[in-house]
Enzyme design. Structure first.
Site, PDB file in Angstrom:
ATOM      1  CG  ASP A 134      -2.305   0.573   0.909  1.00 30.12           C
ATOM      2  OD1 ASP A 134      -2.353   1.773   0.617  1.00 30.12           O
ATOM      3  OD2 ASP A 134      -3.319  -0.150   0.984  1.00 30.12           O
ATOM      4  CG  HIS A 213      -5.378   3.610   0.601  1.00 28.23           C
ATOM      5  ND1 HIS A 213      -5.006   2.291   0.470  1.00 28.23           N
ATOM      6  CD2 HIS A 213      -6.590   3.721   0.027  1.00 28.23           C
ATOM      7  CE1 HIS A 213      -5.965   1.639  -0.172  1.00 28.23           C
ATOM      8  NE2 HIS A 213      -6.939   2.476  -0.448  1.00 28.23           N
ATOM      9  CB  SER A 546      -9.182   0.143  -0.527  1.00 28.53           C
ATOM     10  OG  SER A 546      -8.431   0.329  -1.674  1.00 28.53           O
TER      11      SER A 546
END
Length: 768
Positions: A134, A213, A546
């Site tokens: 990520d 994220h 996600s």
């Protein structure tokens, strides 16, 4: 052999054509070269020495791959690429592509409870290592504390890479490894084009997360207990990941506002498998629902290598729903995860001047409007698209000042529209869905008072504005509400089937919580991620597939901890055959986009139910040889298959059929003029009590006959595996295909204690 290698030859042909037409243009581009490792001359001590001597100059080589893939990536001119492509040891040439991120109460919602069931029997996943690909990690977060954790598992071989604002001391017994991969990104930036070099004022050349994220996905999978967690008061309570004691290894492959390059992702796969991870979580994929064939897809290639080494890989299904065939990450060895809602929401209400109340959602945490009514305006009334979307510089301050502005969703980030309204002097925003988003809503941490509403409410407020002389409204924010029904509901954005590469394999595999998920966040940006948002928050609430994929990664860590000998396919099977297809009203799960009953194209086998997955009774196991036979069945020849599998092999003389891969779901494709029956072979392994007898039950729609032989499966101490045959017969006169062009049924095996469900999908599809 020549016929089955056709896709590869076609690729090389188009590639050479591309090279020839570009000879005048000698700009550098990055390519991945799959090299037959057995061809290395013994004179070279390592593969790197061979590549640097025979294929490319050392400065041009970015990564050397030797675990999940054999070969290298390099930044070269078209002439150099054409020259290397003709080398007899080069099996494939793949241009480096940019991928994108597929952007509490969720553990309880999955059926996890303290001190009993899967959490206690797996010791919360304490010795399992989860690798997260990520944007990196913000290591100081409480979610990554190593308090009361035992020593790092001895099999761990990874490292804690240092870099800008990231020291060795940032790793601990929880965050046991951190690496970053930047060479593919830098090569693309140096070659010019749309990618900018790393901006060192907003990004870190290290595993530290400048985007948020990666911190969010890592803590969703395996965050520790964090008390008094909330995002500006929303979703307050205890935040925790699905596997709170699992160890984390972070692989930063995505860079702020730049995406993630295949060459770097493949290098992370290589490193993670070498390091000793047990699970890989990858919330990354292509956009626009287009999936390359497996042999040109480094995520598919890297994950094959990982699964072949016993590593479970969980990937996101993409956010291009509710369109059909929008699911991405399609390889049958990947576990592909769509998104559902949970039973928590953040309601906000638009109160119109005529007294009507329109329900929506919001995570706005600033000063409330306190019931004061304001004039309402819809800039889209004039017919100007940029005005209706509240794009930058599209609003006239004379029309907007002091008013609540209706903005249509689309084209620009949802929270950015509010900044445009604020700049023009507006006091609030009503964010209206269009027909493509339907009634699907996600909460955002808006910077001005904002309520997001579905398409129907959006139409209602617009018609009120156009039919009223002095339209007014106010916005009321109602905080956090739990116990919402129905839940789960399939999120409207979640990628949908059928599988665009091989419809014989049902994708997505299952869904997991992916809407309004609270998890840890970076200090580098505010909760909206916008440059102008200077707020700091320890936790943030995000939505996307996600968020769903790390729920399944954490679940896999728990299952791996409870059952160390289970293969990745067995773990996926346990999740799929025990998944729920009903919501908390005990009714068939619905689709947020339509409000109608969801199908297997929307939710795969169903919604993750960890309370049942630990003891599934039977599992559908799949070996590396089974995957190879599948690749033979879809027309790949030995040379193409070797690009994926790393070792040379031959296909059986009789071509296998792709639907006979031992998958926990069954997809039957019939052509309009072909045969009316299909036969499937499946093998189940008993992982429950040794002596068991399972009997089938079939749910088949009208016009479909499904028969199973034998009529019972008997297991004992000596017999752990049993095979059975499923025959699907269509009655073309009485079979009516639904809106998705398919009909759906189920096969259940039960021994009185366990219920093992496989979805059945029947569709009519003529070959192109």
């Amino acid at each position: 052999m020549a016929a089955t290698s056709l896709p590869f030859l076609l690729f090389l042909f188009t590639f050479f054509k591309f090279s020839a037409s570009q000879t005048a243009d000698q700009t550098l581009k990055t390519f991945l070269f799959r090299v037959d490792s057995h061809s290395k001359p013994s004179i070279f001590p390592t593969h790197y020495h061979w590549y640097a001597s025979e294929f490319a100059d050392p400065p041009q080589i970015l990564h050397v791959y030797d675990t999940v893939f054999h070969g290298f990536s390099a930044s070269l001119t078209p002439d150099q690429v054409a020259s290397i492509s003709s080398h007899p040891s080069v099996l494939a040439v793949i241009e480096d592509q940019r991928r994108h991120l597929h952007t509490t109460r969720s553990p309880q919602f999955l059926g996890l409870r303290n001190q009993r069931g899967l959490w206690s029997e797996s010791d919360y996943g304490s010795d399992v290592i989860v690798g997260v690909f990520d944007t990196g990690v913000w290591p100081e977060r409480r979610s990554f504390s190593d308090k009361n954790l035992g020593p790092i598992p001895r099999r761990w071989r990874g490292v804690c890479e240092t870099g800008v604002k990231f020291a060795k001391s940032n790793c601990n017994r929880k965050l046991i490894g951190a690496r970053f991969f930047i060479k593919g990104h830098e090569a693309a930036a140096n070659a010019g084009g749309p990618i900018s070099p790393i901006n060192d004022t907003v990004e870190y050349r290290s595993p530290r997360d400048a985007d948020g994220h990666g911190t969010h996905t890592a803590s969703t999978a395996a965050g520790r207990y964090a008390f008094e967690a909330s995002m500006s008061g929303y979703a307050s309570g205890i935040a925790k990941g699905v596997a709170p004691k699992a160890r984390l290894a972070v692989y930063k492959v995505c860079w702020k506002e730049s995406g993630c390059f295949d060459s770097d992702i493949l290098a992370a796969f290589d490193a993670a498998v070498n390091d000793g991870v047990d699970v890989i979580s990858i919330s990354i994929g292509g956009g626009d629902g287009i999936s390359p064939p497996y042999y040109l897809d480094p995520i598919a290639i890297g994950s094959y290598g990982a699964v072949a080494h016993g590593v479970f890989v969980s990937s996101s299904a993409g956010n291009d729903g509710p369109n059909g065939m929008s699911v991405t990450n399609l390889a049958p060895w990947l576990t592909t995860v769509g998104a559902g809602t949970i039973d928590r929401n953040f309601p906000a209400v638009v109160i119109l001047g005529d007294g009507r109340r329109l329900n929506g959602v919001s995570l706005y945490a600033g000063s409330p409007l306190k019931g004061k009514m304001y004039p309402v305006v819809y800039p889209g009334k004039s017919g100007m698209l940029s005005g209706s979307l509240c794009m930058e510089n599209s609003l006239d301050p004379r029309e907007v000042r002091g008013k609540i502005v209706i903005c249509d969703r689309g084209s620009s980030p949802r929270v950015a529209k509010g900044l445009v309204v604020k700049k023009a002097g507006g006091v609030g925003m009503i964010l209206a869905n269009g027909i493509s988003n339907g009634e699907g809503l996600v909460g955002d941490a808006h910077l001005i008072p904002t309520c997001a509403v579905g398409a129907d409410e959006g139409d209602a407020v617009k018609s009120y504005v156009s039919s009223t002389k002095t339209p007014t409204a106010t916005l009321d924010f109602q905080g956090t509400v739990i116990g919402i029904k129905p839940a789960p509901v399939v999120a409207s954005f979640s990628g949908r089937g059928p599988n665009g590469l091989n419809p014989e394999i049902l994708k997505p595999d299952l869904i997991a919580p992916g809407v309004n998920i609270l998890a840890a966040w970076t200090d580098a940006v505010g909760p909206t991620g916008l440059e102008t948002d200077s707020r700091k928050t320890e936790f943030n609430i995000l939505s996307g597939t996600s968020m769903a994929a790390p729920h399944v990664s954490g679940a896999a860590a728990l299952l791996k901890s409870a059952h160390p000998n289970w293969s990745p396919a067995a773990i996926r099977s346990a999740m799929m055959t025990t998944a729920s297809v009903t919501d908390n009203r005990n009714q068939t799960m619905t689709d947020e986009a339509t409000g109608k009953a969801s199908t297997s194209y929307d939710l795969g086998a169903g919604h993750l139910n960890l309370g049942r997955a630990m003891d599934p009774g039977l599992v559908y196991d799949i070996t590396n040889d089974d995957y190879v036979r599948f690749l033979c069945s879809v027309g790949y020849g030995p040379r193409v298959i070797q690009v994926i599998t790393r070792t040379p092999l031959n296909c059986p003389a009789k071509k296998p059929s792709p639907e006979n891969l031992n998958y926990p779901s069954i997809a039957a494709l019939f052509s309009t003029a072909g045969k009316s029956s299909k036969t499937f072979i499946r093998t189940v392994t008993n992982v429950g009590q040794p002596n068991a007898v399972y009997r089938p039950r079939i749910e088949a729609p009208r016009g479909l006959t499904v028969a199973v032989k034998p009529s019972r499966l008997v297991f004992n101490e000596a017999v752990k595996k049993r095979s059975f045959i499923v025959t699907v017969v269509v009655d073309r006169k009485n079979l009516v295909f639904g809106e998705a062009g398919a009909v759906f049924g189920s096969l259940y095996w039960s021994d009185g204690k366990h219920v093992v469900r496989s979805p059945i999908v029947v569709t009519q599809m003529d070959p192109l």
